[in-house]
Design a protein around this motif. Structure first.
Motif, mmCIF file in Angstrom:
data_model
loop_
_atom_site.group_PDB
_atom_site.id
_atom_site.type_symbol
_atom_site.label_atom_id
_atom_site.label_comp_id
_atom_site.label_asym_id
_atom_site.label_seq_id
_atom_site.Cartn_x
_atom_site.Cartn_y
_atom_site.Cartn_z
ATOM 1 N N MET A 1 0.841 -1.196 0.000
ATOM 2 C CA MET A 1 0.000 0.000 0.000
ATOM 3 C C MET A 1 0.875 1.245 0.000
ATOM 4 O O MET A 1 1.892 1.285 0.683
ATOM 5 C CB MET A 1 -0.916 0.009 1.224
ATOM 6 C CG MET A 1 -1.740 1.294 1.351
ATOM 7 S SD MET A 1 -2.847 1.247 2.771
ATOM 8 C CE MET A 1 -4.085 0.118 2.162
ATOM 9 N N SER A 2 0.494 2.281 -0.758
ATOM 10 C CA SER A 2 1.252 3.519 -0.816
ATOM 11 C C SER A 2 1.129 4.266 0.492
ATOM 12 O O SER A 2 0.057 4.370 1.081
ATOM 13 C CB SER A 2 0.740 4.400 -1.953
ATOM 14 O OG SER A 2 0.907 3.757 -3.190
ATOM 15 N N THR A 3 2.275 4.789 0.993
ATOM 16 C CA THR A 3 2.274 5.553 2.230
ATOM 17 C C THR A 3 2.982 6.890 2.040
ATOM 18 O O THR A 3 3.469 7.467 2.998
ATOM 19 C CB THR A 3 2.966 4.750 3.345
ATOM 20 O OG1 THR A 3 4.290 4.398 2.906
ATOM 21 C CG2 THR A 3 2.189 3.491 3.675
ATOM 22 N N LYS A 11 -6.037 10.446 -2.535
ATOM 23 C CA LYS A 11 -7.197 9.550 -2.607
ATOM 24 C C LYS A 11 -8.500 10.351 -2.658
ATOM 25 O O LYS A 11 -9.436 9.979 -3.367
ATOM 26 C CB LYS A 11 -7.203 8.604 -1.407
ATOM 27 C CG LYS A 11 -6.048 7.617 -1.389
ATOM 28 C CD LYS A 11 -6.133 6.619 -2.530
ATOM 29 C CE LYS A 11 -7.247 5.629 -2.343
ATOM 30 N NZ LYS A 11 -7.290 4.631 -3.431
ATOM 31 N N LYS A 12 -8.561 11.459 -1.927
ATOM 32 C CA LYS A 12 -9.767 12.293 -1.962
ATOM 33 C C LYS A 12 -9.948 12.924 -3.338
ATOM 34 O O LYS A 12 -11.072 13.030 -3.840
ATOM 35 C CB LYS A 12 -9.686 13.370 -0.889
ATOM 36 C CG LYS A 12 -9.847 12.828 0.533
ATOM 37 C CD LYS A 12 -9.838 13.948 1.555
ATOM 38 C CE LYS A 12 -10.035 13.375 2.964
ATOM 39 N NZ LYS A 12 -10.049 14.437 3.986
ATOM 40 N N CYS A 13 -8.835 13.330 -3.945
ATOM 41 C CA CYS A 13 -8.917 13.908 -5.291
ATOM 42 C C CYS A 13 -9.410 12.857 -6.284
ATOM 43 O O CYS A 13 -10.261 13.142 -7.136
ATOM 44 C CB CYS A 13 -7.546 14.435 -5.704
ATOM 45 S SG CYS A 13 -7.528 15.254 -7.313
ATOM 46 N N SER A 68 4.054 12.958 -9.418
ATOM 47 C CA SER A 68 4.738 14.238 -9.613
ATOM 48 C C SER A 68 3.751 15.381 -9.426
ATOM 49 O O SER A 68 2.534 15.218 -9.535
ATOM 50 C CB SER A 68 5.354 14.306 -11.013
ATOM 51 O OG SER A 68 4.334 14.415 -11.991
ATOM 52 N N ILE A 69 4.286 16.565 -9.144
ATOM 53 C CA ILE A 69 3.422 17.729 -8.962
ATOM 54 C C ILE A 69 2.665 18.042 -10.250
ATOM 55 O O ILE A 69 1.520 18.507 -10.210
ATOM 56 C CB ILE A 69 4.243 18.959 -8.498
ATOM 57 C CG1 ILE A 69 3.305 20.118 -8.145
ATOM 58 C CG2 ILE A 69 5.256 19.364 -9.549
ATOM 59 C CD1 ILE A 69 2.378 19.832 -6.998
ATOM 60 N N SER A 70 3.279 17.767 -11.407
ATOM 61 C CA SER A 70 2.590 17.994 -12.681
ATOM 62 C C SER A 70 1.370 17.085 -12.812
ATOM 63 O O SER A 70 0.306 17.513 -13.257
ATOM 64 C CB SER A 70 3.547 17.755 -13.852
ATOM 65 O OG SER A 70 4.618 18.654 -13.824
ATOM 66 N N THR A 71 1.530 15.817 -12.409
ATOM 67 C CA THR A 71 0.403 14.877 -12.439
ATOM 68 C C THR A 71 -0.697 15.330 -11.480
ATOM 69 O O THR A 71 -1.884 15.324 -11.825
ATOM 70 C CB THR A 71 0.874 13.463 -12.067
ATOM 71 O OG1 THR A 71 1.815 13.003 -13.040
ATOM 72 C CG2 THR A 71 -0.296 12.488 -12.002
ATOM 73 N N LEU A 72 -0.311 15.744 -10.282
ATOM 74 C CA LEU A 72 -1.296 16.186 -9.293
ATOM 75 C C LEU A 72 -2.021 17.452 -9.759
ATOM 76 O O LEU A 72 -3.227 17.593 -9.549
ATOM 77 C CB LEU A 72 -0.611 16.435 -7.956
ATOM 78 C CG LEU A 72 -0.034 15.194 -7.258
ATOM 79 C CD1 LEU A 72 0.716 15.586 -5.991
ATOM 80 C CD2 LEU A 72 -1.122 14.180 -6.946
#
Length: 420
Positions: A1-3, A11-13, A68-72
């Motif tokens: 699981m990602s931490t 996850k909310k996004c 990455s911040i670009s993906t987010l």
């Protein structure tokens, strides 16, 4: 699981995106859904997040690094926010509001508000500090060029640049439209290399503090017809001599590999070349193709013709009539989602060869199947000069012939793919 840090916020996004799409439980999404999601996000944000990247973010692939911040930023924009920071701030504000409703100690409320104010003041101070640091730099003097190392695919590209005097710890090269394909640079660096696995006409960008400061075109040709099985992350390649015989088709051993795949895979034929200054908004494409594998996950016989331009692209899809809800049409700036539009015009049985014509005239596209005009639609933004054609099959397929003509009836390509 990602931490990784901010995992809960990510996850909310993603949940906001799932609610917006209404495509059902994301745990049930298969590979084709992520291909479609990639196309939908590109249409909304003008940024391409690859299906592989989306699978990683949604936890379909074992990958523990933070996005990455670009993906987010792109995911946040698709969810309806300005960027990732805007999403974080508004979600945190909502959480704070809920806390306020249950908080009865006014001193704590004011203290919490003061802390938030200090955080924002510090954040803006940092941003303003970065701006002050860069505002005196002459970005017009920045050098940014590229050169492929070899002809054909795969291909490594050398980027040459001059960052002398640029004081920043956020300098990146974005290789093309996929914002995850970035290369981090150091201020004293003068060269970097990037890897390209598919032919195409790319726009490489030099980013400083997230802003595009320099960009240029990068043209990687297919060197004749190129066949691929589009494995991730590295495709399998087939030279012209291996795919041209009675038709344009993959070798028998490659078809056997595809038939033995448990998960969906696409295969493609690429012709990417310099056709001269031929308008991508005025041409006639005539062809016949069939889908040669329709078992298991390929039952829909999904097939796409991709038309590449110097400024954009078109994707014309086909499938059996019962699967048109799962296809999407892209006409550069116009996107038609099969979930929201009636795309039954593109439904046809591709078990046998179908004669297809795609005609563009002054940014109006007409699609003709076996002599019958099925679809006509106008788009608004030019795709530029014509630089490539792709046939992309879910599973595998064959192309019988291809004829490509410009607006003056000059023949650019005319082949029946018979071995000479």
């Amino acid at each position: 699981m990602s931490t990784y840090k901010n995992h809960a916020l990510v996850k909310k996004c993603l949940l906001r995106i799932e609610e917006k799409l209404g495509w059902g439980d994301a745990t049930e999404w298969h590979s084709d859904v992520f291909i479609e999601l990639s196309e939908v996000i590109q249409e909304k944000t003008n940024v391409l997040l690859s299906p592989t990247t989306l699978k990683r973010v949604w936890g379909k692939v074992n990958y523990t690094n933070a996005p990455s911040i670009s993906t987010l930023n792109t995911l946040s924009q698709f969810a309806g926010y300005l960027n990732w920071r805007d999403f974080k701030n508004k979600v945190e504000d909502q959480q704070t509001s809920k806390t306020y409703k249950f908080e009865k100690d006014q001193k704590k409320i004011f203290a919490y508000a003061a802390i938030i104010a200090l955080v924002f003041i510090s954040l803006f101070s940092v941003i303003n500090g970065v701006s002050d640091k860069l505002e005196d730099f002459d970005f017009s003097a920045l050098e940014f060029e590229s050169r492929p190392i070899v002809k054909g695919l795969p291909n490594s590209v050398v980027f040459d640049f001059n960052l002398k005097g640029l004081d920043s710890d956020s300098i990146y090269i974005q290789q093309y439209w996929d914002v995850t394909k970035t290369i981090k640079l150091e201020p004293n660096q003068s060269q970097a290399t990037g890897q390209y696995y598919y032919p195409g006409y790319f726009r490489a960008k030099l980013l400083v503090e997230g802003d595009i400061k320099k960009e240029h075109d990068l043209f990687i040709k297919s060197e004749g017809w190129l066949g691929t099985i589009d494995y991730e992350p590295i495709p399998k390649y087939f030279k012209t001599s291996e795919i041209i015989g009675t038709h344009l088709k993959l070798p028998d051993f490659a078809l056997l590999d595809i038939q033995n795949m448990e998960n969906p895979v696409q295969s493609s034929f690429h012709l990417v070349d310099d056709f001269g200054e031929i308008s991508g908004d005025n041409f006639l494409l005539e062809t016949a193709f069939r889908n040669s594998y329709k078992d298991k996950w390929a039952v829909c016989q999904t097939t796409k013709i991709v038309i590449l331009g110097t400024k954009g692209a078109m994707i014309i899809p086909f499938s059996i009539p019962g699967c048109v809800s799962d296809i999407n049409v892209l006409l550069n700036d116009v996107y038609l989602n099969g979930k929201q539009h009636d795309l039954s015009a593109f439904g046809t049985d591709l078990s046998d060869f179908k004669d297809i014509q795609i005609q563009t005239e002054n940014k109006t596209v007409k699609v003709i199947i076996d002599g019958e005009t099925r679809f006509m639609k106008r788009y608004n933004v030019s795709i530029g000069h014509l630089v490539g054609i792709r046939f992309r099959f879910l599973g595998a397929g064959e192309v019988d012939y291809l004829k490509l003509t410009d607006s003056s009836n000059k023949i650019l390509v005319d082949t029946d793919f018979k071995s000479k």
